[in-house]
Design a protein around this motif. Sequence first.
Motif, PDB file in Angstrom:
ATOM      1  N   LEU A 182      -8.655   9.399  -3.585  1.00  0.00           N
ATOM      2  CA  LEU A 182      -7.330   9.989  -3.781  1.00  0.00           C
ATOM      3  C   LEU A 182      -6.414   9.069  -4.597  1.00  0.00           C
ATOM      4  CD1 LEU A 182      -6.534  11.666  -0.359  1.00  0.00           C
ATOM      5  CD2 LEU A 182      -6.710  12.797  -2.568  1.00  0.00           C
ATOM      6  N   CYS A 183      -6.456   7.766  -4.291  1.00  0.00           N
ATOM      7  CA  CYS A 183      -5.637   6.807  -5.043  1.00  0.00           C
ATOM      8  C   CYS A 183      -6.036   6.801  -6.515  1.00  0.00           C
ATOM      9  CB  CYS A 183      -5.777   5.405  -4.454  1.00  0.00           C
ATOM     10  SG  CYS A 183      -4.894   5.163  -2.904  1.00  0.00           S
ATOM     11  N   ARG A 184      -7.332   6.763  -6.779  1.00  0.00           N
ATOM     12  CA  ARG A 184      -7.813   6.768  -8.161  1.00  0.00           C
ATOM     13  C   ARG A 184      -7.391   8.047  -8.888  1.00  0.00           C
ATOM     14  NH1 ARG A 184     -11.668   2.744  -9.129  1.00  0.00           N
ATOM     15  NH2 ARG A 184     -12.279   1.673  -7.219  1.00  0.00           N
ATOM     16  N   ALA A 185      -7.539   9.176  -8.227  1.00  0.00           N
ATOM     17  CA  ALA A 185      -7.153  10.449  -8.835  1.00  0.00           C
ATOM     18  C   ALA A 185      -5.650  10.494  -9.103  1.00  0.00           C
ATOM     19  CB  ALA A 185      -7.563  11.612  -7.937  1.00  0.00           C
ATOM     20  N   SER A 218       2.187  12.423   1.661  1.00  0.00           N
ATOM     21  CA  SER A 218       1.416  13.313   2.532  1.00  0.00           C
ATOM     22  C   SER A 218      -0.041  13.375   2.089  1.00  0.00           C
ATOM     23  CB  SER A 218       2.010  14.718   2.525  1.00  0.00           C
ATOM     24  OG  SER A 218       3.291  14.705   3.075  1.00  0.00           O
ATOM     25  N   ARG A 219      -0.246  13.461   0.796  1.00  0.00           N
ATOM     26  CA  ARG A 219      -1.604  13.544   0.259  1.00  0.00           C
ATOM     27  C   ARG A 219      -2.389  12.268   0.561  1.00  0.00           C
ATOM     28  NH1 ARG A 219      -3.260  14.125  -6.028  1.00  0.00           N
ATOM     29  NH2 ARG A 219      -5.455  14.565  -5.675  1.00  0.00           N
ATOM     30  N   LEU A 220      -1.789  11.118   0.293  1.00  0.00           N
ATOM     31  CA  LEU A 220      -2.496   9.857   0.502  1.00  0.00           C
ATOM     32  C   LEU A 220      -2.709   9.545   1.972  1.00  0.00           C
ATOM     33  CD1 LEU A 220      -0.848   7.621  -2.230  1.00  0.00           C
ATOM     34  CD2 LEU A 220      -3.101   8.696  -2.299  1.00  0.00           C
ATOM     35  N   ARG A 230      -1.038   3.122   8.528  1.00  0.00           N
ATOM     36  CA  ARG A 230      -1.309   2.950   7.112  1.00  0.00           C
ATOM     37  C   ARG A 230      -0.010   2.644   6.385  1.00  0.00           C
ATOM     38  NH1 ARG A 230      -5.284   8.097   5.872  1.00  0.00           N
ATOM     39  NH2 ARG A 230      -7.091   7.292   6.993  1.00  0.00           N
ATOM     40  N   LEU A 231      -0.097   1.777   5.393  1.00  0.00           N
ATOM     41  CA  LEU A 231       1.053   1.422   4.567  1.00  0.00           C
ATOM     42  C   LEU A 231       0.690   1.703   3.113  1.00  0.00           C
ATOM     43  CD1 LEU A 231       3.834  -0.009   4.141  1.00  0.00           C
ATOM     44  CD2 LEU A 231       2.520  -2.148   3.971  1.00  0.00           C
ATOM     45  N   VAL A 232       1.538   2.460   2.431  1.00  0.00           N
ATOM     46  CA  VAL A 232       1.316   2.777   1.024  1.00  0.00           C
ATOM     47  C   VAL A 232       2.508   2.266   0.225  1.00  0.00           C
ATOM     48  CG1 VAL A 232       0.997   4.612  -0.675  1.00  0.00           C
ATOM     49  CG2 VAL A 232       0.004   4.849   1.599  1.00  0.00           C
ATOM     50  N   LEU A 233       2.232   1.444  -0.765  1.00  0.00           N
ATOM     51  CA  LEU A 233       3.252   0.970  -1.694  1.00  0.00           C
ATOM     52  C   LEU A 233       2.896   1.524  -3.061  1.00  0.00           C
ATOM     53  CD1 LEU A 233       3.170  -2.777  -0.585  1.00  0.00           C
ATOM     54  CD2 LEU A 233       4.792  -1.036   0.174  1.00  0.00           C
ATOM     55  N   ASP A 243       4.480   2.892 -15.626  1.00  0.00           N
ATOM     56  CA  ASP A 243       3.476   2.190 -14.823  1.00  0.00           C
ATOM     57  C   ASP A 243       2.999   3.087 -13.688  1.00  0.00           C
ATOM     58  OD1 ASP A 243       6.024   2.126 -13.652  1.00  0.00           O
ATOM     59  OD2 ASP A 243       5.506   0.412 -12.434  1.00  0.00           O
ATOM     60  N   ALA A 244       1.773   2.864 -13.241  1.00  0.00           N
ATOM     61  CA  ALA A 244       1.218   3.637 -12.137  1.00  0.00           C
ATOM     62  C   ALA A 244       0.320   2.725 -11.323  1.00  0.00           C
ATOM     63  CB  ALA A 244       0.440   4.837 -12.663  1.00  0.00           C
ATOM     64  N   ALA A 245       0.800   2.330 -10.141  1.00  0.00           N
ATOM     65  CA  ALA A 245       0.010   1.470  -9.266  1.00  0.00           C
ATOM     66  C   ALA A 245       0.246   1.872  -7.813  1.00  0.00           C
ATOM     67  CB  ALA A 245       0.399   0.005  -9.467  1.00  0.00           C
ATOM     68  N   ILE A 246      -0.806   1.760  -7.014  1.00  0.00           N
ATOM     69  CA  ILE A 246      -0.739   2.061  -5.585  1.00  0.00           C
ATOM     70  C   ILE A 246      -1.432   0.933  -4.836  1.00  0.00           C
ATOM     71  CG2 ILE A 246      -1.466   3.609  -3.735  1.00  0.00           C
ATOM     72  CD1 ILE A 246      -1.543   5.865  -5.742  1.00  0.00           C
ATOM     73  N   VAL A 247      -0.780   0.465  -3.763  1.00  0.00           N
ATOM     74  CA  VAL A 247      -1.397  -0.494  -2.846  1.00  0.00           C
ATOM     75  C   VAL A 247      -1.454   0.195  -1.494  1.00  0.00           C
ATOM     76  CG1 VAL A 247      -1.160  -2.722  -1.690  1.00  0.00           C
ATOM     77  CG2 VAL A 247      -0.476  -2.482  -4.091  1.00  0.00           C
ATOM     78  N   PHE A 248      -2.634   0.191  -0.888  1.00  0.00           N
ATOM     79  CA  PHE A 248      -2.832   0.859   0.384  1.00  0.00           C
ATOM     80  C   PHE A 248      -3.385  -0.130   1.387  1.00  0.00           C
ATOM     81  CE2 PHE A 248      -5.311   3.185   3.465  1.00  0.00           C
ATOM     82  CZ  PHE A 248      -4.459   4.220   3.805  1.00  0.00           C
TER      83      PHE A 248
END
Length: 93
Positions: free
Chosen positions: A69-72, A55-57, A30-33, A83-88
């Motif tokens: 989890l990303c939405r929360a 760890s959570r994601l 998994r890759l999280v940005l 800014d708040a953005a996550i790419v998974f």
Amino acid sequence: YEYLEGGGTLLGAQLSPPPSTVFDFQPGHRLVLMTDGIVERRRTCLETELTRVASRLLSAPDVASLDALCRATILAQSSREDDAAIVFVERET
């Protein structure tokens, strides 16, 4: 998990292309940005926040759980002015 090395000028704020990073992305990995707005907190160590969020994601058992989890995580940042953005990305096996 591991952190990818890199960084530099903000994306879009430089004339030359940003540096590239090469890493081994095997099936099941998994890759999280995420933007700094997800992990920066006043009076909190950045490393601590990176570890907490990563760890959570990354512990999500499936994509539906991860989406929630990303939405929360993003909604938790909505009261902040950053800014708040996550790419998974998850590579299928």
